[in-house]
Design a protein around this motif. Sequence first.
Motif, short mmCIF file in Angstrom:
data_model
loop_
_atom_site.label_atom_id
_atom_site.label_comp_id
_atom_site.label_asym_id
_atom_site.label_seq_id
_atom_site.Cartn_x
_atom_site.Cartn_y
_atom_site.Cartn_z
N ILE A 63 0.85 -1.21 0.00
CA ILE A 63 0.00 0.00 0.00
C ILE A 63 0.88 1.25 0.00
N LYS A 64 1.91 1.21 0.84
CA LYS A 64 2.86 2.34 0.95
C LYS A 64 3.54 2.61 -0.40
N LYS A 65 4.00 1.52 -1.02
CA LYS A 65 4.71 1.62 -2.30
C LYS A 65 3.79 2.17 -3.39
N LEU A 66 2.57 1.62 -3.48
CA LEU A 66 1.64 2.06 -4.52
C LEU A 66 1.16 3.49 -4.28
N ALA A 67 1.03 3.88 -3.00
CA ALA A 67 0.61 5.25 -2.66
C ALA A 67 1.65 6.26 -3.13
N LYS A 68 2.92 5.89 -3.04
CA LYS A 68 4.00 6.79 -3.49
C LYS A 68 3.99 6.99 -5.00
N GLU A 69 3.30 6.07 -5.70
CA GLU A 69 3.20 6.18 -7.16
C GLU A 69 1.95 6.97 -7.57
N ASP A 70 1.35 7.66 -6.56
CA ASP A 70 0.15 8.49 -6.80
C ASP A 70 -1.03 7.70 -7.38
N LYS A 71 -1.17 6.47 -6.94
CA LYS A 71 -2.30 5.65 -7.37
C LYS A 71 -3.55 6.04 -6.59
N ASP A 73 -7.14 5.06 -4.65
CA ASP A 73 -7.43 3.94 -3.74
C ASP A 73 -7.85 2.70 -4.53
N GLU A 74 -8.64 2.90 -5.58
CA GLU A 74 -9.07 1.75 -6.39
C GLU A 74 -7.90 1.13 -7.13
N GLU A 75 -7.00 1.97 -7.64
CA GLU A 75 -5.81 1.43 -8.34
C GLU A 75 -4.91 0.68 -7.37
N ILE A 76 -4.82 1.17 -6.13
CA ILE A 76 -4.05 0.46 -5.10
C ILE A 76 -4.68 -0.91 -4.83
N PHE A 77 -6.02 -0.92 -4.68
CA PHE A 77 -6.69 -2.21 -4.43
C PHE A 77 -6.39 -3.20 -5.54
N TYR A 78 -6.59 -2.79 -6.78
CA TYR A 78 -6.38 -3.74 -7.87
C TYR A 78 -4.90 -4.13 -8.01
N GLY A 79 -4.00 -3.24 -7.61
CA GLY A 79 -2.58 -3.60 -7.58
C GLY A 79 -2.34 -4.74 -6.59
N LEU A 353 -13.78 -1.35 1.66
CA LEU A 353 -12.42 -1.75 1.29
C LEU A 353 -11.59 -0.54 0.86
N LEU A 354 -12.16 0.30 -0.01
CA LEU A 354 -11.44 1.48 -0.49
C LEU A 354 -11.18 2.46 0.66
N ALA A 355 -12.15 2.56 1.58
CA ALA A 355 -11.97 3.43 2.75
C ALA A 355 -10.86 2.89 3.65
N ALA A 356 -10.80 1.57 3.79
CA ALA A 356 -9.76 0.94 4.62
C ALA A 356 -8.37 1.18 4.02
N ILE A 357 -8.29 1.08 2.69
CA ILE A 357 -7.02 1.33 2.01
C ILE A 357 -6.61 2.79 2.21
N ASN A 358 -7.58 3.68 2.09
CA ASN A 358 -7.31 5.10 2.27
C ASN A 358 -6.80 5.39 3.68
N ALA A 359 -7.45 4.77 4.67
CA ALA A 359 -7.04 4.97 6.07
C ALA A 359 -5.65 4.43 6.32
N LYS A 362 -3.01 6.70 4.71
CA LYS A 362 -2.74 7.91 5.51
C LYS A 362 -1.95 7.59 6.78
N ALA A 363 -2.28 6.46 7.40
CA ALA A 363 -1.57 6.07 8.63
C ALA A 363 -0.11 5.76 8.34
N LEU A 364 0.12 5.11 7.20
CA LEU A 364 1.50 4.76 6.83
C LEU A 364 2.30 5.99 6.42
N GLU A 365 1.60 6.97 5.80
CA GLU A 365 2.28 8.21 5.41
C GLU A 365 2.71 9.00 6.64
N ALA A 366 1.94 8.85 7.74
CA ALA A 366 2.23 9.60 8.97
C ALA A 366 3.39 9.01 9.75
#
Length: 367
Positions: A63-71, A73-79, A353-359, A362-366
């Motif tokens: 999730i952290k890696k995909l978030a850094k690629e500006d994906k 939430d849905e793109e992160i899930f499918y990744g 699921l998308l909300a959980a990925i988003n949460a 954000k937690a990992l970014e912090a």
Amino acid sequence: MANRVKQIHNFGQSIWLDFIDRKIMDSGELQKLIDEDGVRGITSNPAIFEKAISSSSDYDEDIKKLAKEDKTDEEIFYGLAVSDIQRAADLFKPVYEEEIRGADGYVSLEVSPHLALDTEGTINQARELWKAVDRDNVMIKIPGTEPGLAAIQTAISEGINVNVTLLFGLDRYEAVTDAYISGLEARLAAGQPIDGIASVASFFLSRIDVMVDPLLDEKGLGDLKGEVAIASARKAYEIYKRVFGSERFAKLKEKGAKPQRLLWASTSSKNPAIPDTKYVEELIGPETVDTVPMETLEAFRDHGVAENRLETNLDQATAILEKLKTGGIDLDAITQKLEDEGIDKFNKPYDKLLAAINAQKKALEAV
């Protein structure tokens, strides 16, 4: 004593597991289920992935890696999902490559439930997921809604394996078989091979009884509780045998086409008064698939009875559906309501699921 789950395969039915997460693959448990229980495929859905992703830290790094690629939430899930599906497909490759190649060994990944009534959106995402997963032994799940029929036909015509999901009614099931055959015919007409394509039609069971059973007492038909879904499934199997025994399909069979097998879904008992293995035991029969959650598989392993029962009591199945009609219960209206509610039931865990990925993002970014 021989493994009870494995015995089911002796009657021509394949057991697929309705569950996936990284732990089951990392621990070797999935391989054990393949080896010892004879599990021959996997199905997934948004609720399964939501539970897997939100209840463990196994996905945090990705999730952290995909978030850094500006994906998104849905793109992160499918990744995340594509990665898991690829791993599972590789585990099932030996099953897929058995003597009759492509008979089993499939892993299913679903298009977004938000697209259930969007034909073009479904087609486009089915293409994207099929390309991203890049495995012959994967099926893309497409809902058998009315807008889904054209998407199913197009996907099949393009050589995409399809697991048709969210089927409750017999008329809609027959329309799905037509979409499959029409897709094969279009592909053949375009000069493309059809011998490598596989599809299943997932007929949902216990949810039918959950909705019908309360109405039965009102109509003096209480003795039919827990029987309507099984009767419907037996009638669906009659349709299957008629359609895939037809002259129309015979022409495709000559070119290597496989029948679109019926898959029994929603096979866990929702009513404590109904035995926990009933929906499995009653519908064991040739050329079918049953996808079971882990608890149902474990229950069958413990005390299930494997016998060929699918075509027993066909007259009784016809009589049960006739009794509903004469009793004033409109099964067609009920199955349409189940489809509408089913879309909502898939959307809610998907949004969660998308909300959980988003949460988690954000937690990992912090940190």
